[in-house]
Design a protein around this motif. Structure first.
Motif, PDB file in Angstrom:
ATOM      1  N   VAL A   1      -5.895  92.720 -38.861  1.00  0.00           N
ATOM      2  CA  VAL A   1      -6.006  93.173 -37.466  1.00  0.00           C
ATOM      3  C   VAL A   1      -7.427  93.653 -37.174  1.00  0.00           C
ATOM      4  O   VAL A   1      -8.011  93.295 -36.145  1.00  0.00           O
TER       5      VAL A   1
ATOM      6  N   GLN B   1       3.169  88.682 -35.160  1.00  0.00           N
ATOM      7  CA  GLN B   1       3.205  87.903 -33.917  1.00  0.00           C
ATOM      8  C   GLN B   1       2.661  88.791 -32.797  1.00  0.00           C
ATOM      9  O   GLN B   1       3.027  89.961 -32.688  1.00  0.00           O
ATOM     10  N   ILE B   2       1.776  88.237 -31.967  1.00  0.00           N
ATOM     11  CA  ILE B   2       1.177  88.973 -30.856  1.00  0.00           C
ATOM     12  C   ILE B   2       1.676  88.369 -29.541  1.00  0.00           C
ATOM     13  O   ILE B   2       1.505  87.170 -29.301  1.00  0.00           O
TER      14      ILE B   2
ATOM     15  N   ILE C   1      -0.671  97.245 -28.502  1.00  0.00           N
ATOM     16  CA  ILE C   1      -2.119  96.981 -28.514  1.00  0.00           C
ATOM     17  C   ILE C   1      -2.614  96.929 -27.074  1.00  0.00           C
ATOM     18  O   ILE C   1      -1.929  96.392 -26.191  1.00  0.00           O
TER      19      ILE C   1
ATOM     20  N   ASP D   1       6.113  92.351 -34.667  1.00  0.00           N
ATOM     21  CA  ASP D   1       6.077  91.708 -33.350  1.00  0.00           C
ATOM     22  C   ASP D   1       5.428  92.698 -32.384  1.00  0.00           C
ATOM     23  O   ASP D   1       6.045  93.691 -31.999  1.00  0.00           O
ATOM     24  N   PHE D   2       4.162  92.458 -32.009  1.00  0.00           N
ATOM     25  CA  PHE D   2       3.408  93.422 -31.225  1.00  0.00           C
ATOM     26  C   PHE D   2       3.129  92.919 -29.809  1.00  0.00           C
ATOM     27  O   PHE D   2       2.760  91.761 -29.620  1.00  0.00           O
ATOM     28  N   THR D   3       3.261  93.807 -28.845  1.00  0.00           N
ATOM     29  CA  THR D   3       2.898  93.513 -27.456  1.00  0.00           C
ATOM     30  C   THR D   3       1.473  93.982 -27.196  1.00  0.00           C
ATOM     31  O   THR D   3       1.121  95.120 -27.506  1.00  0.00           O
ATOM     32  N   PHE D   4       0.662  93.104 -26.637  1.00  0.00           N
ATOM     33  CA  PHE D   4      -0.745  93.384 -26.313  1.00  0.00           C
ATOM     34  C   PHE D   4      -0.854  93.282 -24.789  1.00  0.00           C
ATOM     35  O   PHE D   4      -0.776  92.204 -24.217  1.00  0.00           O
TER      36      PHE D   4
ATOM     37  N   GLU E   1      -2.445  85.821 -36.057  1.00  0.00           N
ATOM     38  CA  GLU E   1      -1.282  85.023 -36.455  1.00  0.00           C
ATOM     39  C   GLU E   1      -1.633  84.053 -37.571  1.00  0.00           C
ATOM     40  O   GLU E   1      -0.845  83.841 -38.496  1.00  0.00           O
TER      41      GLU E   1
ATOM     42  N   LYS F   1      -5.332  87.041 -30.866  1.00  0.00           N
ATOM     43  CA  LYS F   1      -3.953  86.637 -31.191  1.00  0.00           C
ATOM     44  C   LYS F   1      -3.951  85.491 -32.207  1.00  0.00           C
ATOM     45  O   LYS F   1      -3.240  85.539 -33.229  1.00  0.00           O
TER      46      LYS F   1
END
Length: 330
Positions: free
Chosen positions: A258, A62-63, A88, A29-32, A54, A50
């Motif tokens: 990615v 998950q972005i 990210i 689970d990544f925060t961009f 996904e 994104k």
């Protein structure tokens, strides 16, 4: 009766199974995070990235995109990415230069002259070396994005040569190369967060700024500026980066997902930028005086820029700078 019970149990089992799948969290689970408003080409490209990740990870990644400086300005986002609070980001290389001196390269004025020379530099050996140099900063550099060429606007006078910038209070990125550039042109540069520029221009704290079309238009800078010159003096480069630990946590197959998605996002950003620029130019012509930079004016700027190359050559490294100049020329 037994038959009925069996059917009910099977249906229940299927429902439970699908419910469990639906409730399953992604493996990663990544925060961009970025500072751009959602209608800009690179913000739209982040949404493409994104979707690609996904889809091609089959939900294993998950972005979560946090646009429009929700998590702070570019420098704050870089620091949060180093710490792993953000995973990210796509900060300008000008801001990354505060952490890594090789990044000064892409803010040297008139290094790249058009989209083809930009691609030769950013998508080739030079871009790869720049991205790889971020590893000691606890960052994984994946691809070079960008928002098009930067142009100058101001409220004092039309800019036709470096001399016209004399004494103008220009807002810039918090980037030593850009600050040195405007000092060399005789301006009075001030670093200011992107989100504060509109108010700064409106209140006269700064009198001018430089940005690509998409940023000028989306932040409505043209509404508080009188003059615009299409200088195209620098390509506004973003480095698509990840926190090193987040990157290392991915298995090889997801690393490829990615990387591939970053290239798709990069190409989408470039395509959106080209499509938007012609529309934006038509849209803003009524509210700001727009003029081309003459060949003589461009030569005067290039001549005045030479000391900036001398100043930053040791920091970028002579080898990398020479390699970039050769790649830009083709």
């Amino acid at each position: 009766m037994t038959m009925h019970k069996f059917k009910l149990s099977a249906a229940t089992a299927i429902a439970v199974c699908f419910g469990a799948i639906g409730a399953m969290a992604a493996d990663f689970d990544f925060t961009f995070a970025h500072v751009l408003t959602e209608n800009t080409p690179n913000a739209r490209a982040a949404a493409v990235f994104k979707e690609e990740v996904e889809k091609n990870s089959e939900g294993r990644i998950q972005i979560n995109i946090r646009p429009a400086a929700q998590l702070g300005g570019d420098v704050e986002i870089i620091e949060q990415t180093q710490m792993g609070l953000v995973h990210i980001a796509i900060p300008p290389t000008g801001n990354l230069a505060n952490f890594n001196e090789k990044m000064y390269l892409m803010d040297l004025p008139f290094l790249v002259t058009d989209n083809e020379s930009m691609k030769r530099v950013l998508d080739g050996e030079v871009g790869r070396e720049l991205l790889d140099s971020l590893e000691p900063n606890n960052l994984k550099g994946i691809a070079m994005w960008g928002a098009g060429f930067r142009h100058m606007t101001n409220n004092v006078r039309p800019i036709e040569s470096p001399d016209d910038l004399k004494g103008i209070k220009m807002r810039t990125l918090q980037a030593p190369t850009i600050l040195s550039t405007y000092r060399a042109y005789g301006a009075n540069p001030t670093a200011m967060a992107y989100t504060e520029v509109y108010n700064g221009l409106q209140q006269g704290v700064v009198e001018g700024q430089e940005n690509p079309f998409a940023n000028i238009y989306s932040m409505k800078f043209h509404e508080v500026q009188k003059n615009m010159t299409l200088t195209a003096h620098t390509y506004h480069t973003y480095a698509a980066i990840m926190n090193k630990q987040a990157w290392d946590s991915l298995p090889d197959d997801l690393k490829k997902v990615v990387e591939d998605a970053m290239v798709v996002g990069r190409d989408a950003a470039r395509q959106y930028t080209l499509e938007d620029e012609a529309k934006i130019l038509e849209e803003i012509k009524g509210s700001i005086d727009v003029r081309e930079l003459s060949p003589e004016g461009r030569e005067a700027f290039i001549e005045r820029s030479k000391p900036i190359y001398d100043e930053f050559r040791p920091k970028v490294t002579p080898e990398l700078l020479d390699k970039a100049i050769a790649a830009a020329k083709g």
